[in-house]
Design a protein around this motif. Structure first.
Motif, PDB file in Angstrom:
ATOM      1  N   LEU A 119       0.815  -1.215   0.000  1.00 50.85           N
ATOM      2  CA  LEU A 119       0.000   0.000   0.000  1.00 50.85           C
ATOM      3  C   LEU A 119       0.848   1.263   0.000  1.00 50.85           C
ATOM      4  O   LEU A 119       0.315   2.370  -0.071  1.00 50.85           O
ATOM      5  CB  LEU A 119      -0.941   0.010   1.214  1.00 50.85           C
ATOM      6  CG  LEU A 119      -2.016  -1.068   1.251  1.00 50.85           C
ATOM      7  CD1 LEU A 119      -2.875  -0.911   2.502  1.00 50.85           C
ATOM      8  CD2 LEU A 119      -2.878  -1.028   0.004  1.00 50.85           C
ATOM      9  N   ASN A 120       2.161   1.085   0.090  1.00 52.80           N
ATOM     10  CA  ASN A 120       3.105   2.200   0.085  1.00 52.80           C
ATOM     11  C   ASN A 120       2.819   3.177   1.234  1.00 52.80           C
ATOM     12  O   ASN A 120       2.733   4.380   1.026  1.00 52.80           O
ATOM     13  CB  ASN A 120       3.094   2.921  -1.267  1.00 52.80           C
ATOM     14  CG  ASN A 120       4.292   3.817  -1.440  1.00 52.80           C
ATOM     15  OD1 ASN A 120       5.348   3.583  -0.852  1.00 52.80           O
ATOM     16  ND2 ASN A 120       4.141   4.871  -2.224  1.00 52.80           N
ATOM     17  N   VAL A 121       2.646   2.617   2.435  1.00 52.05           N
ATOM     18  CA  VAL A 121       2.436   3.414   3.637  1.00 52.05           C
ATOM     19  C   VAL A 121       3.416   2.945   4.696  1.00 52.05           C
ATOM     20  O   VAL A 121       4.041   1.899   4.549  1.00 52.05           O
ATOM     21  CB  VAL A 121       0.970   3.304   4.146  1.00 52.05           C
ATOM     22  CG1 VAL A 121      -0.006   3.877   3.131  1.00 52.05           C
ATOM     23  CG2 VAL A 121       0.605   1.874   4.488  1.00 52.05           C
ATOM     24  N   THR A 122       3.526   3.727   5.768  1.00 56.95           N
ATOM     25  CA  THR A 122       4.500   3.368   6.799  1.00 56.95           C
ATOM     26  C   THR A 122       3.865   2.966   8.126  1.00 56.95           C
ATOM     27  O   THR A 122       4.538   2.385   8.968  1.00 56.95           O
ATOM     28  CB  THR A 122       5.482   4.531   7.058  1.00 56.95           C
ATOM     29  OG1 THR A 122       4.725   5.691   7.394  1.00 56.95           O
ATOM     30  CG2 THR A 122       6.336   4.804   5.825  1.00 56.95           C
ATOM     31  N   ALA A 135      -2.450   2.605   6.644  1.00 58.45           N
ATOM     32  CA  ALA A 135      -2.975   1.451   5.906  1.00 58.45           C
ATOM     33  C   ALA A 135      -4.480   1.340   6.096  1.00 58.45           C
ATOM     34  O   ALA A 135      -5.234   1.126   5.137  1.00 58.45           O
ATOM     35  CB  ALA A 135      -2.279   0.168   6.361  1.00 58.45           C
ATOM     36  N   ALA A 136      -4.943   1.493   7.333  1.00 57.08           N
ATOM     37  CA  ALA A 136      -6.375   1.406   7.610  1.00 57.08           C
ATOM     38  C   ALA A 136      -7.130   2.518   6.898  1.00 57.08           C
ATOM     39  O   ALA A 136      -8.183   2.282   6.289  1.00 57.08           O
ATOM     40  CB  ALA A 136      -6.617   1.472   9.116  1.00 57.08           C
ATOM     41  N   SER A 137      -6.583   3.715   6.948  1.00 55.73           N
ATOM     42  CA  SER A 137      -7.228   4.848   6.294  1.00 55.73           C
ATOM     43  C   SER A 137      -7.323   4.635   4.787  1.00 55.73           C
ATOM     44  O   SER A 137      -8.377   4.849   4.179  1.00 55.73           O
ATOM     45  CB  SER A 137      -6.439   6.130   6.592  1.00 55.73           C
ATOM     46  OG  SER A 137      -6.990   7.212   5.891  1.00 55.73           O
ATOM     47  N   LYS A 138      -6.239   4.181   4.194  1.00 52.68           N
ATOM     48  CA  LYS A 138      -6.222   3.932   2.751  1.00 52.68           C
ATOM     49  C   LYS A 138      -7.172   2.793   2.386  1.00 52.68           C
ATOM     50  O   LYS A 138      -7.896   2.870   1.392  1.00 52.68           O
ATOM     51  CB  LYS A 138      -4.796   3.612   2.295  1.00 52.68           C
ATOM     52  CG  LYS A 138      -4.631   3.549   0.797  1.00 52.68           C
ATOM     53  CD  LYS A 138      -3.161   3.491   0.409  1.00 52.68           C
ATOM     54  CE  LYS A 138      -2.985   3.689  -1.068  1.00 52.68           C
ATOM     55  NZ  LYS A 138      -1.597   3.836  -1.451  1.00 52.68           N
ATOM     56  N   ALA A 139      -7.181   1.754   3.194  1.00 51.41           N
ATOM     57  CA  ALA A 139      -8.051   0.602   2.929  1.00 51.41           C
ATOM     58  C   ALA A 139      -9.514   1.014   2.939  1.00 51.41           C
ATOM     59  O   ALA A 139     -10.297   0.577   2.097  1.00 51.41           O
ATOM     60  CB  ALA A 139      -7.799  -0.491   3.960  1.00 51.41           C
ATOM     61  N   LEU A 140      -9.888   1.858   3.888  1.00 52.56           N
ATOM     62  CA  LEU A 140     -11.281   2.292   3.987  1.00 52.56           C
ATOM     63  C   LEU A 140     -11.626   3.327   2.926  1.00 52.56           C
ATOM     64  O   LEU A 140     -12.690   3.269   2.319  1.00 52.56           O
ATOM     65  CB  LEU A 140     -11.570   2.826   5.386  1.00 52.56           C
ATOM     66  CG  LEU A 140     -11.546   1.758   6.479  1.00 52.56           C
ATOM     67  CD1 LEU A 140     -11.541   2.392   7.867  1.00 52.56           C
ATOM     68  CD2 LEU A 140     -12.726   0.804   6.328  1.00 52.56           C
ATOM     69  N   SER A 141     -10.726   4.264   2.663  1.00 48.02           N
ATOM     70  CA  SER A 141     -11.035   5.311   1.682  1.00 48.02           C
ATOM     71  C   SER A 141     -11.069   4.765   0.257  1.00 48.02           C
ATOM     72  O   SER A 141     -11.837   5.241  -0.572  1.00 48.02           O
ATOM     73  CB  SER A 141     -10.044   6.470   1.786  1.00 48.02           C
ATOM     74  OG  SER A 141      -8.759   6.062   1.383  1.00 48.02           O
ATOM     75  N   GLU A 142     -10.238   3.762  -0.041  1.00 49.75           N
ATOM     76  CA  GLU A 142     -10.219   3.181  -1.383  1.00 49.75           C
ATOM     77  C   GLU A 142     -11.096   1.926  -1.473  1.00 49.75           C
ATOM     78  O   GLU A 142     -11.100   1.237  -2.481  1.00 49.75           O
ATOM     79  CB  GLU A 142      -8.786   2.845  -1.795  1.00 49.75           C
ATOM     80  CG  GLU A 142      -7.917   4.066  -1.973  1.00 49.75           C
ATOM     81  CD  GLU A 142      -6.526   3.763  -2.493  1.00 49.75           C
ATOM     82  OE1 GLU A 142      -6.271   2.615  -2.947  1.00 49.75           O
ATOM     83  OE2 GLU A 142      -5.680   4.667  -2.452  1.00 49.75           O
ATOM     84  N   LEU A 143     -11.802   1.641  -0.383  1.00 47.49           N
ATOM     85  CA  LEU A 143     -12.696   0.482  -0.305  1.00 47.49           C
ATOM     86  C   LEU A 143     -11.993  -0.827  -0.662  1.00 47.49           C
ATOM     87  O   LEU A 143     -12.528  -1.677  -1.354  1.00 47.49           O
ATOM     88  CB  LEU A 143     -13.937   0.691  -1.175  1.00 47.49           C
ATOM     89  CG  LEU A 143     -14.819   1.858  -0.748  1.00 47.49           C
ATOM     90  CD1 LEU A 143     -15.922   2.086  -1.768  1.00 47.49           C
ATOM     91  CD2 LEU A 143     -15.412   1.620   0.623  1.00 47.49           C
ATOM     92  N   LEU A 144     -10.768  -0.963  -0.136  1.00 50.19           N
ATOM     93  CA  LEU A 144     -10.028  -2.214  -0.303  1.00 50.19           C
ATOM     94  C   LEU A 144     -10.570  -3.268   0.653  1.00 50.19           C
ATOM     95  O   LEU A 144     -10.333  -4.459   0.463  1.00 50.19           O
ATOM     96  CB  LEU A 144      -8.532  -1.986  -0.041  1.00 50.19           C
ATOM     97  CG  LEU A 144      -7.857  -0.957  -0.942  1.00 50.19           C
ATOM     98  CD1 LEU A 144      -6.420  -0.726  -0.495  1.00 50.19           C
ATOM     99  CD2 LEU A 144      -7.921  -1.386  -2.387  1.00 50.19           C
TER     100      LEU A 144
END
Length: 161
Positions: free
Chosen positions: A107-110, A115-124
């Protein structure tokens, strides 16, 4: 007229009041126009947004996740620590740490939070599943592999296509 900050006549006060009223009326008209434009922009943005909970596979970072990494990511997004994720998925804590590291890299995060924010915002991950896991805790969340990207508690059969 105004001299050195002192008003000398009543006419000056009336003129000043008229100007203030005109300025207020112009400002009110401008604000009304601005509110209309903002409402229109908001409507356009809402129309352009995808349907909530619609899984988007266009994300290059999310599409490379394995099913197991998606399950780990779902539990991460639900706020579970590695120990609880390990219990839930019946894995060792070291294995979960490896999965978490892989998810962060893909996810290219640290951080887990990113990761949680990206997963929820991109609906992964399915936000409803994250809420369900948070509410239930991990005692009933032994997740089994399925054909989809989400997780499912044991005892629930996958639906046939």
């Amino acid at each position: 007229m105004i001299r050195k900050g002192i008003m000398t006549t009543t006419a000056s006060i009336d003129l000043l009041a008229e100007r203030a009223v005109r300025c207020a009326e112009q400002a009110q008209a401008s604000l009304a126009e601005l509110v209309g434009l903002l409402a229109q922009l908001n409507d356009e943005q809402q129309a352009a947004q995808p349907v909530p909970h619609e899984r988007r596979e266009v994300s290059t970072s999310g599409s490379r996740l394995t099913n197991q990494e998606r399950r780990v990511l779902t539990l991460m997004a639900a706020g579970l620590p590695n120990r609880k994720i390990a219990e839930s998925l019946e894995l060792s804590e070291k294995t979960v740490k490896n999965y978490v590291h892989g998810v962060l890299m893909k996810l290219n995060v640290t951080t887990r939070t990113e990761a949680a924010s990206k997963a929820l915002s991109e609906l992964l991950v399915d936000p409803a599943e994250c809420r369900r896991v948070r509410l239930m805790g991990t005692t009933e969340t032994s997740c089994q592999p399925d054909a989809g990207a989400g997780i499912r508690p044991s005892g629930f059969a996958a639906q046939a296509p």
